[in-house]
Write a protein that holds these residues in place. Structure first.
Motif, PDB file in Angstrom:
ATOM      1  N   TYR A  28      -2.091 -25.991  52.317  1.00  0.00           N
ATOM      2  CA  TYR A  28      -0.923 -26.493  53.061  1.00  0.00           C
ATOM      3  C   TYR A  28      -0.985 -28.004  53.132  1.00  0.00           C
ATOM      4  N   GLN A  29       0.159 -28.614  52.878  1.00  0.00           N
ATOM      5  CA  GLN A  29       0.240 -30.072  52.978  1.00  0.00           C
ATOM      6  C   GLN A  29       1.356 -30.410  53.968  1.00  0.00           C
ATOM      7  N   PRO A  30       1.037 -31.241  54.987  1.00  0.00           N
ATOM      8  CA  PRO A  30       2.060 -31.525  55.998  1.00  0.00           C
ATOM      9  C   PRO A  30       3.114 -32.513  55.530  1.00  0.00           C
ATOM     10  N   ILE A  78       5.141 -27.834  56.841  1.00  0.00           N
ATOM     11  CA  ILE A  78       4.004 -27.778  55.917  1.00  0.00           C
ATOM     12  C   ILE A  78       4.484 -27.111  54.632  1.00  0.00           C
ATOM     13  N   GLU A  79       4.019 -27.679  53.505  1.00  0.00           N
ATOM     14  CA  GLU A  79       4.396 -27.056  52.222  1.00  0.00           C
ATOM     15  C   GLU A  79       3.248 -26.164  51.774  1.00  0.00           C
ATOM     16  N   ALA A  80       3.578 -24.938  51.419  1.00  0.00           N
ATOM     17  CA  ALA A  80       2.558 -24.002  50.932  1.00  0.00           C
ATOM     18  C   ALA A  80       2.400 -24.203  49.436  1.00  0.00           C
ATOM     19  N   LEU A  81       1.163 -24.443  48.991  1.00  0.00           N
ATOM     20  CA  LEU A  81       0.910 -24.700  47.570  1.00  0.00           C
ATOM     21  C   LEU A  81      -0.150 -23.718  47.057  1.00  0.00           C
ATOM     22  N   LEU A  82       0.186 -23.096  45.952  1.00  0.00           N
ATOM     23  CA  LEU A  82      -0.643 -22.007  45.437  1.00  0.00           C
ATOM     24  C   LEU A  82      -1.932 -22.520  44.797  1.00  0.00           C
ATOM     25  N   ARG A  83      -3.030 -21.807  45.013  1.00  0.00           N
ATOM     26  CA  ARG A  83      -4.321 -22.157  44.426  1.00  0.00           C
ATOM     27  C   ARG A  83      -4.922 -20.929  43.760  1.00  0.00           C
ATOM     28  N   TRP A  84      -5.596 -21.153  42.615  1.00  0.00           N
ATOM     29  CA  TRP A  84      -6.260 -20.038  41.925  1.00  0.00           C
ATOM     30  C   TRP A  84      -7.718 -20.386  41.713  1.00  0.00           C
ATOM     31  N   VAL A 117       8.311 -23.199  50.914  1.00  0.00           N
ATOM     32  CA  VAL A 117       7.774 -22.378  49.815  1.00  0.00           C
ATOM     33  C   VAL A 117       8.540 -22.709  48.527  1.00  0.00           C
ATOM     34  N   ASN A 118       7.777 -22.945  47.441  1.00  0.00           N
ATOM     35  CA  ASN A 118       8.407 -23.207  46.134  1.00  0.00           C
ATOM     36  C   ASN A 118       8.889 -21.895  45.495  1.00  0.00           C
ATOM     37  N   LEU A 119      10.100 -21.920  44.975  1.00  0.00           N
ATOM     38  CA  LEU A 119      10.582 -20.757  44.202  1.00  0.00           C
ATOM     39  C   LEU A 119      10.583 -21.146  42.723  1.00  0.00           C
ATOM     40  N   ILE A 134      15.882 -29.426  47.602  1.00  0.00           N
ATOM     41  CA  ILE A 134      15.826 -29.600  46.146  1.00  0.00           C
ATOM     42  C   ILE A 134      14.588 -30.436  45.833  1.00  0.00           C
ATOM     43  N   ASP A 135      13.701 -29.806  45.049  1.00  0.00           N
ATOM     44  CA  ASP A 135      12.402 -30.405  44.739  1.00  0.00           C
ATOM     45  C   ASP A 135      12.521 -31.341  43.540  1.00  0.00           C
ATOM     46  N   ASP A 136      11.580 -32.249  43.413  1.00  0.00           N
ATOM     47  CA  ASP A 136      11.476 -33.171  42.253  1.00  0.00           C
ATOM     48  C   ASP A 136      12.803 -33.860  41.974  1.00  0.00           C
ATOM     49  N   ASP A 196      11.215 -37.210  43.844  1.00  0.00           N
ATOM     50  CA  ASP A 196      10.016 -36.990  43.032  1.00  0.00           C
ATOM     51  C   ASP A 196       9.026 -38.138  43.211  1.00  0.00           C
ATOM     52  N   ARG A 197       7.744 -37.766  43.184  1.00  0.00           N
ATOM     53  CA  ARG A 197       6.733 -38.778  43.493  1.00  0.00           C
ATOM     54  C   ARG A 197       6.639 -39.877  42.446  1.00  0.00           C
ATOM     55  N   SER A 198       7.169 -39.625  41.247  1.00  0.00           N
ATOM     56  CA  SER A 198       7.128 -40.671  40.216  1.00  0.00           C
ATOM     57  C   SER A 198       7.901 -41.918  40.662  1.00  0.00           C
ATOM     58  N   ALA A 258      10.133 -37.943  50.976  1.00  0.00           N
ATOM     59  CA  ALA A 258       9.537 -38.700  49.869  1.00  0.00           C
ATOM     60  C   ALA A 258       8.178 -38.084  49.580  1.00  0.00           C
ATOM     61  N   GLU A 259       7.985 -37.694  48.326  1.00  0.00           N
ATOM     62  CA  GLU A 259       6.723 -37.045  47.935  1.00  0.00           C
ATOM     63  C   GLU A 259       5.773 -38.089  47.371  1.00  0.00           C
ATOM     64  N   GLY A 260       4.483 -37.799  47.482  1.00  0.00           N
ATOM     65  CA  GLY A 260       3.471 -38.637  46.821  1.00  0.00           C
ATOM     66  C   GLY A 260       3.217 -39.954  47.514  1.00  0.00           C
ATOM     67  N   VAL A 261       3.322 -39.972  48.834  1.00  0.00           N
ATOM     68  CA  VAL A 261       3.044 -41.222  49.563  1.00  0.00           C
ATOM     69  C   VAL A 261       1.526 -41.380  49.638  1.00  0.00           C
ATOM     70  N   GLU A 262       1.038 -42.440  49.013  1.00  0.00           N
ATOM     71  CA  GLU A 262      -0.418 -42.619  48.935  1.00  0.00           C
ATOM     72  C   GLU A 262      -0.886 -43.876  49.662  1.00  0.00           C
ATOM     73  N   THR A 263       0.028 -44.836  49.870  1.00  0.00           N
ATOM     74  CA  THR A 263      -0.407 -46.110  50.473  1.00  0.00           C
ATOM     75  C   THR A 263       0.433 -46.431  51.711  1.00  0.00           C
ATOM     76  N   GLY A 288       2.279 -36.775  51.406  1.00  0.00           N
ATOM     77  CA  GLY A 288       1.415 -37.413  50.413  1.00  0.00           C
ATOM     78  C   GLY A 288      -0.015 -37.477  50.870  1.00  0.00           C
ATOM     79  N   PHE A 289      -0.877 -37.921  49.946  1.00  0.00           N
ATOM     80  CA  PHE A 289      -2.303 -37.964  50.214  1.00  0.00           C
ATOM     81  C   PHE A 289      -2.625 -38.912  51.381  1.00  0.00           C
ATOM     82  N   LEU A 290      -1.735 -39.885  51.643  1.00  0.00           N
ATOM     83  CA  LEU A 290      -1.978 -40.808  52.754  1.00  0.00           C
ATOM     84  C   LEU A 290      -2.124 -40.026  54.066  1.00  0.00           C
TER      85      LEU A 290
HETATM   86  N1  LIG Z   1      -0.626 -37.623  42.952  1.00  0.00           N
HETATM   87  C1  LIG Z   1      -0.235 -37.148  44.097  1.00  0.00           C
HETATM   88  N2  LIG Z   1       0.101 -35.861  44.200  1.00  0.00           N
HETATM   89  C2  LIG Z   1       0.497 -35.415  45.413  1.00  0.00           C
HETATM   90  C3  LIG Z   1       0.545 -36.228  46.532  1.00  0.00           C
HETATM   91  N3  LIG Z   1       0.969 -35.485  47.559  1.00  0.00           N
HETATM   92  C4  LIG Z   1       1.186 -34.226  47.101  1.00  0.00           C
HETATM   93  N4  LIG Z   1       0.882 -34.157  45.778  1.00  0.00           N
HETATM   94  C5  LIG Z   1       0.973 -33.011  44.896  1.00  0.00           C
HETATM   95  O1  LIG Z   1       2.311 -32.862  44.554  1.00  0.00           O
HETATM   96  C6  LIG Z   1       2.625 -31.499  44.389  1.00  0.00           C
HETATM   97  C7  LIG Z   1       3.753 -31.191  45.264  1.00  0.00           C
HETATM   98  O2  LIG Z   1       4.274 -29.998  44.987  1.00  0.00           O
HETATM   99  P1  LIG Z   1       5.511 -29.727  44.024  1.00  0.00           P
HETATM  100  O3  LIG Z   1       6.198 -31.000  43.679  1.00  0.00           O
HETATM  101  O4  LIG Z   1       6.331 -28.675  44.652  1.00  0.00           O
HETATM  102  O5  LIG Z   1       4.854 -29.226  42.682  1.00  0.00           O
HETATM  103  C8  LIG Z   1       4.161 -27.992  42.688  1.00  0.00           C
HETATM  104  C9  LIG Z   1       5.055 -26.831  42.479  1.00  0.00           C
HETATM  105  O6  LIG Z   1       6.059 -27.170  41.593  1.00  0.00           O
HETATM  106  C10 LIG Z   1       4.107 -25.876  41.823  1.00  0.00           C
HETATM  107  N5  LIG Z   1       3.682 -24.891  42.810  1.00  0.00           N
HETATM  108  C11 LIG Z   1       2.686 -24.957  43.705  1.00  0.00           C
HETATM  109  N6  LIG Z   1       2.639 -23.848  44.462  1.00  0.00           N
HETATM  110  C12 LIG Z   1       3.655 -23.048  44.042  1.00  0.00           C
HETATM  111  C13 LIG Z   1       4.107 -21.753  44.431  1.00  0.00           C
HETATM  112  O7  LIG Z   1       3.620 -21.095  45.363  1.00  0.00           O
HETATM  113  N7  LIG Z   1       5.180 -21.260  43.746  1.00  0.00           N
HETATM  114  C14 LIG Z   1       5.752 -21.966  42.744  1.00  0.00           C
HETATM  115  N8  LIG Z   1       6.760 -21.417  42.112  1.00  0.00           N
HETATM  116  N9  LIG Z   1       5.359 -23.179  42.366  1.00  0.00           N
HETATM  117  C15 LIG Z   1       4.310 -23.719  43.015  1.00  0.00           C
HETATM  118  O8  LIG Z   1       3.003 -26.543  41.306  1.00  0.00           O
HETATM  119  C16 LIG Z   1       3.250 -27.928  41.485  1.00  0.00           C
HETATM  120  C17 LIG Z   1       1.970 -28.654  41.638  1.00  0.00           C
HETATM  121  O9  LIG Z   1       1.350 -28.321  42.802  1.00  0.00           O
HETATM  122  P2  LIG Z   1       0.054 -29.089  43.267  1.00  0.00           P
HETATM  123  O10 LIG Z   1      -0.863 -29.267  42.115  1.00  0.00           O
HETATM  124  O11 LIG Z   1      -0.422 -28.415  44.476  1.00  0.00           O
HETATM  125  O12 LIG Z   1       0.634 -30.501  43.585  1.00  0.00           O
HETATM  126  C18 LIG Z   1       1.357 -30.732  44.771  1.00  0.00           C
HETATM  127  C19 LIG Z   1       0.610 -31.746  45.591  1.00  0.00           C
HETATM  128  O13 LIG Z   1      -0.785 -31.575  45.570  1.00  0.00           O
HETATM  129  C20 LIG Z   1       0.182 -37.600  46.400  1.00  0.00           C
HETATM  130  O14 LIG Z   1       0.210 -38.391  47.343  1.00  0.00           O
HETATM  131  N10 LIG Z   1      -0.189 -38.006  45.171  1.00  0.00           N
END
Ligand SMILES: Nc1nc2c(ncn2[C@@H]2O[C@@H]3COP(=O)(O)O[C@H]4[C@@H](O)[C@H](n5cnc6c(=O)[nH]c(N)nc65)O[C@@H]4COP(=O)(O)O[C@H]3[C@H]2O)c(=O)[nH]1
Length: 707
Positions: free
Chosen positions: A448-450, A462-468, A521-523, A583-585, A607-609, A640-645, A662-664
């Motif tokens: 989870y990332q806040p 909080i965004e739920a992000l999948l891990r394997w 949650v990402n779809l 809407i992501d990215d 998008d963080r780019s 805003a995604e990817g806020v690091e500084t 973001g990681f900040l």
């Molecule tokens: N460099 C940098 N990166 C940051 C920063 N803050 C957050 N991130 C990363 O940016 C990604 C954000 O998720 P996303 O754009 O939805 O992009 C996600 C999303 O598209 C996809 N994903 C993750 N979990 C799921 C899921 O449960 N279902 C689906 N369909 N896609 C998922 O995988 C992508 C990558 O996920 P993660 O590797 O966890 O990568 C996450 C996160 O770790 C930052 O400050 N700097």
């Protein structure tokens, strides 16, 4: 007088002697029709056959039948008479006798003698009947029959031949059969034909012939030589059928089986047949080159502009490919947006690159479809036939791997097959295989990332992000396995599990008395298109007990653009349930803000780019500011995604961004760790932890918010 009689007898014996060896029967009868003399053949014809005794004289019925024919001769001795007579024979078919009669006067015998010749005419009559029968059969057969002499000049042609060719026998008699040549049958066929029949053998084959009116027809021919007793060829007999209709039917079947109806190019089966010919035929020396072309983002064009536009585009691409390649190349459409080209005898790397670059340049030119100029590019995989492999399936796989590599290089380019690509493909296959077990074996988890409020630093979601966690490979990042989960369909059960797990997590925070948070949650595209999506969402909410407004679903721009109407309908159904949509990215796809007006979304995630190198990168500053300003005008919040500084954070605060992630503030962390942090500080911006100075926290503290 006696002297005269003796002399007459001598004459008679002489006459009979002359005919003793003859196959013609000779009888000499006196005026009373008594037999005076006969030769052996007459004896056989008259007496032996009917087993009569010669001493009894001539058979009476024979004499009766003969008499009327002899009488006229007595009136006029110069007269000759011929007739036929049927002679009955015991136990045998009756015999037809040809009888010719005249009067002779051996040595001036006054009365004269009847000189009668007898011929067995049965044989001739039988032959004549047989011949008539054959003639009738030939004349009325359904096949065209032509008989020529040994030089090939026509002597006979039947009616069917006239019907088939338009020529009457009279106009072609004596002419060479070459008048039927259309010049479209290969010369080698005629050479083989003449070599065969001149060597006394039958020839069987197909010729494309020409009719009198110039039209052509396919003739299935059987030509046989006829020879005399000495073995010399005297004639040729040709029996033929017009098989044009069968040929046309065959060609139609061949077309259906081997050609693509949309582009008229050879299809996959045709490609495999041609490739096999190249691999196995000694006349194709080689090596040759195989190209596999795949259009970039074709599906998007098909989805957004409709299938008719897609078809028109495929046709244009097919025409361009044919135009661009020379005669020594064949173009095929394997299906969908996949084409192949086989370049014969092309294997020099530089020459291949030249040809491929020409293709890329031509294909990249805009295509006019309706009122639109569409640009499409291709990715090309290249493999060398006979060098990289001798096997057709392997070659296609090689080209596919190389094409996939070209896509990864950024599309609109090419790649040659290299052996390391096999290992990579192997790796992908094993990931796909392991992924099927990952869910059941509890190898998946959520981090989870806040997302923090840009103005007060409070966590709002909080965004739920999948891990394997792979048992042997360790942690595999989602970007490395989600595309394969998408491709194989494994994303459907996995996505369903993510929804439930994330809703459970948000509900648990509430149950523990913590300030409520939204869970995002990402779809994936495949999930979004799945007919059970709504059911799966309802199930997650019902099972966890989470109220819908604490759930946010994230979809990407490209998912919206494939089929706008479907996207709008689905989003509306989700929205009606009280769930928020993001809407992501945002900024990386093809949508414009005007498209967004039609979508029932609440939030954009930039998008963080675009945050890269802010505040140094002026372009990124301009883009991010514009997106945020326009989103505000549309009434949308922005994350805003990817806020690091801290600099990025300040910039975002200055331009009134709504939320930051973001990681900040925090890397994605497991649920228990997040919960502990969140319990310690609801302003979980982590700036205080990492930099030991947090302006938000200080401000919040000053306002008494932390109490
Ligand atoms: N460099 C940098 N990166 C940051 C920063 N803050 C957050 N991130 C990363 O940016 C990604 C954000 O998720 P996303 O754009 O939805 O992009 C996600 C999303 O598209 C996809 N994903 C993750 N979990 C799921 C899921 O449960 N279902 C689906 N369909 N896609 C998922 O995988 C992508 C990558 O996920 P993660 O590797 O966890 O990568 C996450 C996160 O770790 C930052 O400050 N700097």
């Amino acid at each position: 007088m006696q002297k005269n009689t003796q002399s007459a007898e001598r004459h008679i014996n002489m006459l009979i002697d002359w005919f003793s060896q003859s196959s013609v029967g000779v009888l000499l009868l006196d005026s009373t029709l008594q037999c005076v003399a006969n030769n052996p053949c007459a004896a056989e014809l008259i007496w032996e056959r009917i087993q009569a005794d010669k001493s009894d004289g001539l058979p009476q019925d024979f004499v009766q039948a003969l008499r009327p024919h002899l009488e006229p001769l007595t009136q006029d001795s110069s007269h000759q008479h011929a007739t036929y007579m049927q002679l009955e024979q015991p136990d045998q078919p009756s015999m037809l006798l040809k009888i010719e009669c005249s009067i002779v006067h051996p040595d001036a015998m006054e009365q004269g003698l009847f000189f009668i010749t007898l011929r067995n005419a049965s044989k001739n009559a039988h032959l004549a009947r047989k011949l008539k029968l054959f003639k009738n059969a030939v004349e009325n057969t359904g096949s065209a029959v032509v008989i020529t002499n040994a030089n090939g000049e026509i002597e006979y042609a039947n009616t069917r031949f006239s019907d088939m060719t338009g020529y009457n026998l009279s106009e072609i008699k004596g002419k060479s059969t070459s008048l039927l040549r259309s010049n479209m049958t290969p010369e080698a066929t005629y050479t083989e034909l003449w070599n065969t029949i001149r060597h006394q053998k039958k020839w069987h084959g197909t010729l494309l012939n020409k009719r009198k009116d110039g039209s052509t027809y396919w003739s299935l021919q059987n030509i046989s030589p006829i020879h005399d007793e000495l073995g010399n060829i005297t004639n040729f007999v040709s029996v033929s059928e017009d098989i044009s209709q069968i040929k046309a039917h065959d060609q139609q079947l061949e077309k259906m089986a081997y050609y693509d109806p949309l582009t008229d190019l050879g299809n996959r089966r045709n490609f495999r047949r041609t490739l096999d010919q190249y691999l196995h035929s000694p006349s194709h020396t080689g090596p040759h080159t195989l190209l596999l072309l795949d259009l970039d983002h074709f599906k998007q064009i098909n989805d957004t502009m409709g299938h008719e536009a897609g078809d028109a585009l495929l046709n244009t691409i097919a025409n361009r490919l044919c135009y661009c390649v020379s005669d020594n190349a064949s173009v095929f459409r394997l299906g969908g947006d996949e084409f192949t080209i086989i370049f014969q005898d092309l294997h020099e790397r530089d020459a291949i690159i030249n040809s491929v670059n020409e293709l890329l340049t031509l294909l990249a030119q805009p295509v006019q479809i309706g009122f639109h100029d569409v640009r499409i590019t291709v990715s090309i995989g290249i493999t060398l036939i006979g060098v990289d492999s001798q096997d057709a399936s392997d070659l296609l796989r090689n080209a596919d791997l190389a094409m996939y590599h070209a896509k990864q290089l950024g599309r609109n380019t090419f790649a040659f097959y290299e052996t390391y690509m096999d290992e990579k493909a192997q790796h992908i296959l094993s990931i796909e295989h392991d992924l099927r077990n990952a869910l059941a074996s509890n190898q998946l988890s959520l981090a989870y990332q806040p997302q923090v409020n840009a103005q007060d630093g409070r966590i709002s979601a909080i965004e739920a992000l999948l891990r394997w966690q792979h048992p042997t490979r360790g942690a595999i990042p989602p970007d490395d396995f989600i595309p394969y989960a998408e491709e194989t369909g494994a994303i459907i059960p996995i996505g369903r599990w993510v929804l439930l797990e994330a809703c459970n997590a948000a509900k648990q925070l509430q149950a523990e008395g913590l300030p409520h948070l939204k869970v995002c949650v990402n779809l994936s595209a495949r999930q979004f298109d799945h007919p059970d999506l709504i059911e799966h969402i309802k199930e997650a909410l019902a099972t966890s007990g989470l109220a819908p407004h604490w759930l946010e679903l994230e979809i990407t721009e490209s998912m919206l653009m494939r089929d706008m109407q479907y996207a709008i309908d689905t989003l509306n159904r989700i929205k009606m349930m009280g769930i928020s949509l993001a809407i992501d990215d945002f900024g990386t796809g093809y949508s414009s803000l005007s498209h967004l007006k039609k979508m029932p979304v609440d939030l954009l995630k930039v998008d963080r780019s675009f945050l890269h190198d802010i505040p140094k990168d002026k372009d990124n500053i301009a883009i991010t500011s514009t997106i945020i300003a326009m989103a505000r005008q549309l009434g949308l919040s922005v994350v805003a995604e990817g806020v690091e500084t801290k600099e990025q954070m300040r910039f975002l605060q200055d331009i009134d961004c709504t939320l930051m992630q973001g990681f900040l503030f925090s890397r994605p962390i497991d649920f228990e760790t997040f919960k502990a942090h969140y319990k310690a500080c609801p302003f979980h911006c982590r700036v205080c932890l990492e930099y030991n100075a947090c302006s938000i926290r200080q401000d919040a503290d000053a306002e008494g918010l932390l109490n």
